[in-house]
Design an enzyme around this catalytic site. Structure first.
Site, PDB file in Angstrom:
ATOM      1  N   GLU A  36     -73.787 -51.270  95.394  1.00 12.37           N
ATOM      2  CA  GLU A  36     -73.335 -50.278  96.215  1.00 12.37           C
ATOM      3  C   GLU A  36     -72.646 -48.841  95.614  1.00 12.37           C
ATOM      4  O   GLU A  36     -73.379 -48.000  95.684  1.00 12.37           O
ATOM      5  CB  GLU A  36     -72.529 -50.841  97.473  1.00 12.37           C
ATOM      6  CG  GLU A  36     -72.360 -49.663  98.523  1.00 12.37           C
ATOM      7  CD  GLU A  36     -71.869 -50.379  99.816  1.00 12.37           C
ATOM      8  OE1 GLU A  36     -71.814 -49.672 101.037  1.00 12.37           O
ATOM      9  OE2 GLU A  36     -71.414 -51.472  99.774  1.00 12.37           O
ATOM     10  N   SER A 189     -49.227 -51.928 110.559  1.00 11.22           N
ATOM     11  CA  SER A 189     -48.330 -50.961 109.976  1.00 11.22           C
ATOM     12  C   SER A 189     -48.270 -50.739 108.457  1.00 11.22           C
ATOM     13  O   SER A 189     -47.188 -50.487 108.076  1.00 11.22           O
ATOM     14  CB  SER A 189     -47.051 -50.732 110.704  1.00 11.22           C
ATOM     15  OG  SER A 189     -46.116 -51.787 110.269  1.00 11.22           O
ATOM     16  N   ALA A 277     -56.145 -52.043 111.169  1.00 12.84           N
ATOM     17  CA  ALA A 277     -55.838 -51.954 109.692  1.00 12.84           C
ATOM     18  C   ALA A 277     -54.836 -53.121 109.745  1.00 12.84           C
ATOM     19  O   ALA A 277     -53.676 -52.910 109.360  1.00 12.84           O
ATOM     20  CB  ALA A 277     -55.047 -50.624 109.706  1.00 12.84           C
ATOM     21  N   LEU A 326     -54.102 -54.418  95.054  1.00  6.99           N
ATOM     22  CA  LEU A 326     -54.075 -53.102  94.919  1.00  6.99           C
ATOM     23  C   LEU A 326     -54.849 -53.028  93.487  1.00  6.99           C
ATOM     24  O   LEU A 326     -54.980 -53.682  92.562  1.00  6.99           O
ATOM     25  CB  LEU A 326     -52.535 -52.871  94.276  1.00  6.99           C
ATOM     26  CG  LEU A 326     -51.301 -52.912  95.448  1.00  6.99           C
ATOM     27  CD1 LEU A 326     -50.123 -53.089  94.708  1.00  6.99           C
ATOM     28  CD2 LEU A 326     -51.535 -52.019  96.594  1.00  6.99           C
ATOM     29  N   HIS A 452     -32.712 -31.324  84.739  1.00  7.61           N
ATOM     30  CA  HIS A 452     -32.270 -30.887  85.852  1.00  7.61           C
ATOM     31  C   HIS A 452     -32.856 -29.331  85.839  1.00  7.61           C
ATOM     32  O   HIS A 452     -33.195 -28.796  85.015  1.00  7.61           O
ATOM     33  CB  HIS A 452     -30.896 -30.470  85.693  1.00  7.61           C
ATOM     34  CG  HIS A 452     -30.213 -29.613  86.794  1.00  7.61           C
ATOM     35  ND1 HIS A 452     -29.918 -30.115  88.065  1.00  7.61           N
ATOM     36  CD2 HIS A 452     -29.830 -28.497  86.779  1.00  7.61           C
ATOM     37  CE1 HIS A 452     -29.285 -29.236  88.946  1.00  7.61           C
ATOM     38  NE2 HIS A 452     -29.253 -28.177  88.033  1.00  7.61           N
TER      39      HIS A 452
END
EC number: 1.8.1.4
Length: 473
Positions: A36, A189, A277, A326, A452
């Site tokens: 695909e 969630s 989901a 992942l 910083h």
């Protein structure tokens, strides 16, 4: 006569194409099979295009709040077709880039649907899912001493709530809306559900998230998830935890879900769309794995941690080899697999050191053990926290809400876990990932000089806080 390779990889997603390139670098004659799209779900329908959508939503949010920065932006609006077009364009550009990388590394692309007939033999059938890339080989019989399955995963469908591409969406449809729905329900969630909830809410839709477990973002540290929940609810996202969608009825222009809570209560919710989901499942069907006797448990190909299955010459990486599902895990797993085949010194990946990121607003990122898991495993812990409100850069950015949390073994100073919620934390987490992989102690981190003004200073302060030495809080 069969085309013969040293390595054939089935699947050209992040795991597959990265493995193919590394195999070529190691001198293997290599081919990758796909039916695909090069780059897989991540590049074409997952990680990358969702981040493009979320970036559009982020810019839209800032334009709506221009006055907070002393600026003026009037009559702010969006064109959803243009937003989607940009997202698809980003994917298309990277898809072409994968093809160029494979060509550069002399990896053959075979276009079609693969099945493993026997150890070392792959049959590829024609497929009409997408046009073949230029120069790709087609249907035929191929041979290789080593075959690596990297076929990825697809959205999980719950019985009775199967996606129909019209009113019940998966991430495929949620990524390319033709019009912006005024309301939607998000079932689940985890990272996918929360990212879409965040996108659609920012773009103006009414959003309700329904989660079966008592905590949203269930894999995250409870304290971080609670902060995120407050931010989401402040944005207008309705969240129901300990709740389950039991039935769904589709109307002419809406969908109505019956939702039961963990106390026995029930309610009906109606919206234009429902996004399912509830996780993903590995693509292990029709590959011939069962016929070959490959061990499969709970829909996952069992491997030894280095990609090797119980059948010699056959390997599996990425989502089909188990969580965490992942892209970066798949890539690294593939490299370990092919380097093991080459005979290089390798060791199984430590899954506890794989970072996870959710690109909602606010962002969430983590690595290692949560505080609860660390205590469950018997560790005596020291926990450090530092709020974004104490950081000059965060305040200058207009992002004073968030938290950096670190967890240490009180006995050894080992960094056990790090968890963040707030602006740009998906870019910060890698500092802790590197530290964990180098077995850095709290002393090393405390003596590291952070620049910083940066958000990264909060990482330093969180470590200091764990040991009673925090400066700016």
């Amino acid at each position: 006569m069969s085309d013969t390779y040293d390595v054939i990889i089935i699947g050209a997603g992040p795991g597959g194409y990265v493995t193919a390139i590394r195999a070529a670098q190691l001198g293997f004659k290599t081919a990758v099979v796909d039916r695909e799209h090069l780059g897989g779900i991540c590049l074409n329908w997952g990680c990358i295009p969702t981040k493009a959508l979320l970036r559009s939503a982020e810019i839209y949010h800032y334009m709506q709040h221009a006055a907070d920065y002393g600026l003026s932006a009037k009559e702010v609006s969006f064109d959803i077709a243009a937003v989607v077009k940009r997202s698809r364009g980003v994917s298309g550009r990277l898809n072409g880039g994968v093809g160029m990388l494979l060509k550069k590394n002399k990896v053959d692309v075979i276009w079609g649907e693969a099945a493993i007939d026997a150890p070392g033999r792959v049959t590829v059938k024609e497929t009409a899912r997408a046009p073949a890339p230029k120069g790709a080989k087609g249907a035929g019989s191929y041979a290789a001493e080593h075959i690596i399955v990297a076929t990825g995963a697809r959205p999980r469908a719950l019985p009775g709530i199967e996606p129909d591409k019209q009113k019940i969406w998966t991430y495929y449809e949620a990524m390319v809306p033709e019009t912006m729905p005024k309301s939607l329900l998000v079932m689940g969630s985890g990272a996918i559900g929360i990212e879409f909830a965040s996108f659609y809410r920012t773009m103006g839709a009414g959003v309700t998230v329904i989660e079966l477990l008592p905590q949203i973002l269930p894999v995250e540290d409870a304290e971080i998830a609670a902060i995120a929940r407050k931010r989401f609810e402040k944005q207008g996202i309705r969240i129901l935890t300990g709740a389950k969608v039991t039935t769904v009825e589709k109307g002419t222009d809406s969908v109505t879900a019956t939702v039961e809570d963990d106390k026995g209560g029930s309610q009906t919710l109606t919206a234009e769309k429902l996004i399912s989901a509830v996780g993903v499942v590995g693509n292990i069907e029709n590959l011939g794995l069962e016929k070959l006797g490959v061990t499969i448990e709970r829909g996952i190909v069992v491997t030894d941690g280095l990609g090797r299955t119980n059948v010699p010459g056959l390997y599996a990486i990425g989502d089909v080899a188990g969580p965490p599902m992942l892209a970066h895990k798949a890539e690294h797993e593939g490299v370990l697999c092919i380097e093991t085949i080459k005979g290089l010194p390798t060791h199984p990946m430590d899954k506890a050191k794989i970072p996870g990121c959710t690109y909602c607003q606010p962002q969430i990122a983590s690595v290692g053990l949560t505080e609860a898991k660390a205590r469950e495993q018997g560790f005596s812990v020291k926990v450090g926290r530092f709020p974004f409100a104490g950081n000059g850069k965060a305040i200058a950015l207009g992002e004073p809400e968030g938290l950096i949390k670190t967890i240490f073994d009180a006995k050894t100073g080992q960094l056990l876990g790090a968890h963040m919620v707030g602006a740009e934390v998906t870019e910060l987490i890698q500092g802790y990932v590197v530290a964990m992989n180098l077995e850095t102690t709290e002393e090393d981190l405390m003596h590291t000089v952070f620049p910083h003004p940066t958000l990264s200073e909060m990482m330093h302060e969180s470590v200091l806080d764990a040991y009673g030495r925090v400066i700016h809080s």
